[in-house]
Design a protein around this motif. Structure first.
Motif, PDB file in Angstrom:
ATOM      1  N   ASN A 119       0.887  -1.263  -0.044  1.00  0.00           N
ATOM      2  CA  ASN A 119      -0.172  -0.128   0.012  1.00  0.00           C
ATOM      3  C   ASN A 119       0.817   1.087   0.140  1.00  0.00           C
ATOM      4  N   CYS A 120       1.080   1.930  -1.138  1.00  0.00           N
ATOM      5  CA  CYS A 120       1.715   2.950  -1.432  1.00  0.00           C
ATOM      6  C   CYS A 120       1.040   4.343  -0.343  1.00  0.00           C
ATOM      7  N   PRO A 121       1.926   5.065   0.162  1.00  0.00           N
ATOM      8  CA  PRO A 121       1.331   6.320   1.140  1.00  0.00           C
ATOM      9  C   PRO A 121       0.351   7.131   0.232  1.00  0.00           C
ATOM     10  N   CYS A 122       0.604   7.127  -1.255  1.00  0.00           N
ATOM     11  CA  CYS A 122      -0.351   7.965  -1.942  1.00  0.00           C
ATOM     12  C   CYS A 122      -1.848   7.084  -2.001  1.00  0.00           C
ATOM     13  N   GLY A 123      -2.104   6.160  -1.645  1.00  0.00           N
ATOM     14  CA  GLY A 123      -3.395   5.374  -1.581  1.00  0.00           C
ATOM     15  C   GLY A 123      -3.634   4.441  -2.602  1.00  0.00           C
ATOM     16  N   THR A 124      -2.531   4.180  -3.446  1.00  0.00           N
ATOM     17  CA  THR A 124      -2.497   3.197  -4.516  1.00  0.00           C
ATOM     18  C   THR A 124      -2.019   1.829  -3.810  1.00  0.00           C
ATOM     19  N   ARG A 125      -2.876   0.629  -4.202  1.00  0.00           N
ATOM     20  CA  ARG A 125      -2.633  -0.560  -3.731  1.00  0.00           C
ATOM     21  C   ARG A 125      -1.964  -1.528  -4.954  1.00  0.00           C
ATOM     22  N   LEU A 126      -0.743  -1.814  -4.610  1.00  0.00           N
ATOM     23  CA  LEU A 126       0.107  -2.463  -5.601  1.00  0.00           C
ATOM     24  C   LEU A 126       0.169  -4.071  -5.314  1.00  0.00           C
ATOM     25  N   THR A 127      -0.052  -4.875  -6.244  1.00  0.00           N
ATOM     26  CA  THR A 127      -0.079  -6.143  -5.890  1.00  0.00           C
ATOM     27  C   THR A 127       0.799  -6.904  -7.091  1.00  0.00           C
ATOM     28  N   GLY A 128       1.377  -8.303  -6.579  1.00  0.00           N
ATOM     29  CA  GLY A 128       2.264  -8.915  -7.562  1.00  0.00           C
ATOM     30  C   GLY A 128       2.093 -10.479  -7.136  1.00  0.00           C
ATOM     31  N   ASP A 129       2.267 -11.543  -7.878  1.00  0.00           N
ATOM     32  CA  ASP A 129       2.162 -12.858  -7.597  1.00  0.00           C
ATOM     33  C   ASP A 129       3.622 -13.344  -7.040  1.00  0.00           C
ATOM     34  N   SER A 130       4.686 -12.413  -7.236  1.00  0.00           N
ATOM     35  CA  SER A 130       5.886 -13.300  -6.575  1.00  0.00           C
ATOM     36  C   SER A 130       6.437 -11.953  -6.136  1.00  0.00           C
ATOM     37  N   GLU A 131       7.893 -12.108  -5.591  1.00  0.00           N
ATOM     38  CA  GLU A 131       8.513 -10.990  -4.964  1.00  0.00           C
ATOM     39  C   GLU A 131       9.058 -10.320  -6.262  1.00  0.00           C
ATOM     40  N   ASP A 132       9.430 -10.892  -7.361  1.00  0.00           N
ATOM     41  CA  ASP A 132      10.091 -10.051  -8.735  1.00  0.00           C
ATOM     42  C   ASP A 132       8.631  -9.303  -9.208  1.00  0.00           C
ATOM     43  N   ALA A 133       7.806  -9.808  -9.164  1.00  0.00           N
ATOM     44  CA  ALA A 133       6.488  -9.084  -9.637  1.00  0.00           C
ATOM     45  C   ALA A 133       6.162  -7.909  -8.729  1.00  0.00           C
ATOM     46  N   ILE A 134       6.227  -7.977  -7.558  1.00  0.00           N
ATOM     47  CA  ILE A 134       5.838  -6.847  -6.703  1.00  0.00           C
ATOM     48  C   ILE A 134       6.794  -5.662  -6.630  1.00  0.00           C
ATOM     49  N   VAL A 135       8.205  -6.263  -6.855  1.00  0.00           N
ATOM     50  CA  VAL A 135       9.311  -5.328  -7.228  1.00  0.00           C
ATOM     51  C   VAL A 135       9.098  -4.448  -8.429  1.00  0.00           C
ATOM     52  N   ASP A 136       8.698  -5.195  -9.495  1.00  0.00           N
ATOM     53  CA  ASP A 136       8.585  -4.791 -10.826  1.00  0.00           C
ATOM     54  C   ASP A 136       7.380  -3.665 -10.724  1.00  0.00           C
ATOM     55  N   VAL A 137       6.262  -4.079 -10.235  1.00  0.00           N
ATOM     56  CA  VAL A 137       5.270  -3.107 -10.091  1.00  0.00           C
ATOM     57  C   VAL A 137       5.340  -1.878  -9.127  1.00  0.00           C
ATOM     58  N   ALA A 138       6.210  -2.189  -8.148  1.00  0.00           N
ATOM     59  CA  ALA A 138       6.258  -0.892  -7.314  1.00  0.00           C
ATOM     60  C   ALA A 138       7.298  -0.095  -7.931  1.00  0.00           C
TER      61      ALA A 138
END
Length: 75
Positions: free
Chosen positions: A22-41
């Motif tokens: 959950n970004c402080p700006c209010g956006t909720r980011l999701t990823g199916d793996s560690e690599d995916a959440i890092v890429d999305v973030a």
């Protein structure tokens, strides 16, 4: 309750997980793996917070992300 007629899927206790940040700006980011959440973030940082994009590394993202069970599909 588990019975003899259960399918292998019903007997399985293995859960699937995803990562949520959950970004402080209010956006909720999701990823199916560690690599995916890092890429999305990092994509989110570059697009929405470019001045901060160089401040973070992979370890920071993984520290902030939560590893949560995926919701179970009742169907």
């Amino acid at each position: 309750m588990s019975g003899d007629g259960d399918t292998p899927e019903q007997r399985s206790t293995q859960r699937e997980y995803h990562h949520v940040l959950n970004c402080p700006c209010g956006t909720r980011l999701t990823g199916d793996s560690e690599d995916a959440i890092v890429d999305v973030a990092f994509a989110h940082l570059r697009a929405e917070h470019p001045a901060m994009a160089e401040e973070y590394e992979r370890e920071h993202v993984l520290f902030m992300a939560l590893r949560l069970p995926k919701p179970v599909d009742p169907g």
